[in-house]
Design a protein around this motif. Structure first.
Motif, short mmCIF file in Angstrom:
data_model
loop_
_atom_site.label_atom_id
_atom_site.label_comp_id
_atom_site.label_asym_id
_atom_site.label_seq_id
_atom_site.Cartn_x
_atom_site.Cartn_y
_atom_site.Cartn_z
N PRO A 82 27.62 29.73 44.98
CA PRO A 82 28.64 30.62 44.40
C PRO A 82 29.60 31.13 45.48
CG PRO A 82 26.56 31.77 44.65
CD PRO A 82 26.29 30.34 44.98
N GLU A 83 30.74 31.57 45.04
CA GLU A 83 31.72 32.14 45.96
C GLU A 83 31.16 33.43 46.55
OE1 GLU A 83 36.37 33.73 45.96
OE2 GLU A 83 35.47 32.87 44.15
N LEU A 84 31.33 33.60 47.85
CA LEU A 84 30.74 34.74 48.54
C LEU A 84 31.62 35.98 48.37
CD1 LEU A 84 29.41 33.08 51.82
CD2 LEU A 84 28.19 33.62 49.70
N VAL A 85 31.40 36.66 47.27
CA VAL A 85 32.12 37.90 46.98
C VAL A 85 31.10 39.04 46.95
CG1 VAL A 85 33.93 36.73 45.67
CG2 VAL A 85 31.89 37.53 44.49
N SER A 86 31.58 40.25 46.88
CA SER A 86 30.68 41.41 46.86
C SER A 86 29.88 41.44 45.56
CB SER A 86 31.48 42.70 47.01
OG SER A 86 32.28 42.92 45.85
N ALA A 87 28.80 42.22 45.58
CA ALA A 87 27.94 42.32 44.40
C ALA A 87 28.69 42.87 43.20
CB ALA A 87 26.72 43.20 44.71
N VAL A 88 29.57 43.83 43.44
CA VAL A 88 30.32 44.43 42.33
C VAL A 88 31.28 43.42 41.73
CG1 VAL A 88 31.99 46.21 41.72
CG2 VAL A 88 30.09 46.78 43.22
N ALA B 149 30.97 40.13 41.86
CA ALA B 149 30.17 39.11 41.18
C ALA B 149 29.71 39.61 39.82
CB ALA B 149 28.97 38.72 42.05
N TRP B 150 29.31 40.87 39.76
CA TRP B 150 28.86 41.42 38.47
C TRP B 150 30.02 41.48 37.48
CZ3 TRP B 150 24.34 41.86 36.32
CH2 TRP B 150 24.22 42.60 35.14
N SER B 151 31.21 41.80 37.97
CA SER B 151 32.36 41.85 37.05
C SER B 151 32.66 40.46 36.49
CB SER B 151 33.59 42.40 37.78
OG SER B 151 34.08 41.47 38.74
N ARG B 152 32.37 39.42 37.27
CA ARG B 152 32.56 38.06 36.78
C ARG B 152 31.50 37.70 35.75
NH1 ARG B 152 34.32 34.83 42.38
NH2 ARG B 152 36.26 36.04 42.70
N VAL B 153 30.29 38.23 35.93
CA VAL B 153 29.26 38.05 34.90
C VAL B 153 29.72 38.70 33.60
CG1 VAL B 153 26.91 38.68 34.22
CG2 VAL B 153 27.36 37.89 36.56
N MET B 154 30.27 39.89 33.70
CA MET B 154 30.79 40.58 32.52
C MET B 154 31.87 39.76 31.83
SD MET B 154 31.11 44.52 33.91
CE MET B 154 31.90 45.04 32.40
N ASP B 155 32.70 39.10 32.64
CA ASP B 155 33.80 38.32 32.07
C ASP B 155 33.28 37.11 31.30
OD1 ASP B 155 36.69 37.86 31.83
OD2 ASP B 155 36.30 36.08 33.03
N VAL C 76 24.43 32.58 33.56
CA VAL C 76 25.63 33.19 34.12
C VAL C 76 25.31 33.87 35.45
CG1 VAL C 76 27.48 34.85 33.69
CG2 VAL C 76 26.56 33.50 31.80
N LEU C 77 24.16 34.55 35.52
CA LEU C 77 23.76 35.18 36.78
C LEU C 77 23.58 34.13 37.87
CD1 LEU C 77 21.14 37.77 35.40
CD2 LEU C 77 23.46 38.24 36.18
N ARG C 78 22.98 33.00 37.51
CA ARG C 78 22.78 31.92 38.49
C ARG C 78 24.13 31.37 38.97
NH1 ARG C 78 18.70 30.51 34.59
NH2 ARG C 78 16.61 30.94 35.41
N ARG C 79 25.04 31.24 38.03
CA ARG C 79 26.35 30.68 38.38
C ARG C 79 27.06 31.53 39.42
NH1 ARG C 79 31.44 29.92 34.16
NH2 ARG C 79 32.91 29.07 35.67
N GLY D 122 24.37 40.67 45.12
CA GLY D 122 25.44 39.70 44.99
C GLY D 122 25.22 38.52 45.92
N PRO D 123 26.08 37.53 45.88
CA PRO D 123 25.90 36.32 46.68
C PRO D 123 26.01 36.55 48.19
CG PRO D 123 28.02 36.30 45.59
CD PRO D 123 27.27 37.44 45.01
N LYS D 124 26.62 37.69 48.62
CA LYS D 124 26.73 37.99 50.05
C LYS D 124 25.51 38.75 50.57
CE LYS D 124 30.63 39.41 51.71
NZ LYS D 124 31.86 40.19 51.92
#
Length: 255
Positions: free
Chosen positions: A45-51, A53-59, A92-95, A133-135
């Motif tokens: 996954p793209e190395l973004v912050s946990a917040v 990444a979670w917003s992308r899960v929401m999306d 989605v979490l795995r993605r 998150g991924p980071k």
């Protein structure tokens, strides 16, 4: 003559076996859908912050409808079960490289007898979660779940409910239900409720345990919580004691 033959001849004159009683009604559950979501790829996954990444899960989690139906013991309602919720979130979490880890579990238990004189255990679980998150950074979250069981599964059930509450609440998942503002009702004169009317509603088998909890709050607001009425046995009982007793019986009966 062999004993097998003797038993066969005796069975000829034996009365027919009693019919098997029908199975008790259970919740009607639709099969879980197959979730097809593209993975993060070989680079992860793209190395973004946990917040973020979670917003992308929401999306990605746009809606989880209340498609599961409970119809038993005089109670009917739709709900979103734990399995359906996890089935939607897991890929989605795995993605997005998000981990949801329980870091602290606090439970409390209470035993009581239901209307069938069967021991039930009520478990309430408050869980502190760490969402990574991924980071590798994280943020905390907390949720609670409640469950009843007559064996040794109450704690596990309560934790599963707490997980469902966390995922649905933290991701602000829509239900797909009609918007409350889509209907309009003109307010009329307020109806004054009597203790007897509350008693009748509490004792009605169609009244859910959730509604009984709401009734208790109304009784407190109306200063009727200690009003005395005749219960279903013709005995004097306060509305507070009646609502609590019926609430426990409904939970013990699976409602």
């Amino acid at each position: 003559m062999s004993s097998l033959t003797e038993r066969a001849e005796q069975a000829v004159g034996a009365p027919p076996a009693a019919p098997t009683p029908p199975a008790p009604p259970s919740a009607a559950v639709e099969p879980l859908p197959n979730i097809e979501i593209e993975g993060p790829g070989p680079d992860g996954p793209e190395l973004v912050s946990a917040v973020v990444a979670w917003s992308r899960v929401m999306d990605d989690i746009r809606v989880i409808g209340k498609n599961e139906k409970y119809d038993a013991a005089g109670t009917r309602y739709n709900f979103r079960g734990v399995d359906r919720t996890v089935n939607a979130f897991a890929p989605v979490l795995r993605r997005h490289g998000v981990l949801v880890i329980p870091s602290k579990v606090e439970t409390s238990h209470r035993d009581f007898k239901n209307s069938n004189n069967k021991i039930q255990r009520e478990c309430t679980a408050t869980i502190t979660w760490t969402i990574y998150g991924p980071k590798g950074d994280s943020f905390p979250a907390q949720s609670a779940g409640e469950a009843l069981d007559s064996a040794d599964k109450g704690t596990a059930k309560a934790q599963s409910v707490a997980l469902r509450v966390l995922l649905l609440t933290a991701a602000m998942v829509p239900t797909g239900d009609p918007d409350p503002d889509s209907t309009y009702a003109e307010r009329g004169e307020a109806v004054v409720r009597t203790p007897v009317s509350y008693r009748d509603e509490i004792l009605d088998l169609k009244t859910s345990s959730a509604r009984i909890k709401q009734i208790t709050q109304e009784l407190v607001q109306l200063n009727l919580i200690h009003a005395t009425v005749k219960n279903e046995f013709g005995e004097d009982e306060t509305l507070h004691a009646l609502s609590r007793r019926v609430y426990d019986e409904r939970l013990g009966g699976g409602q």
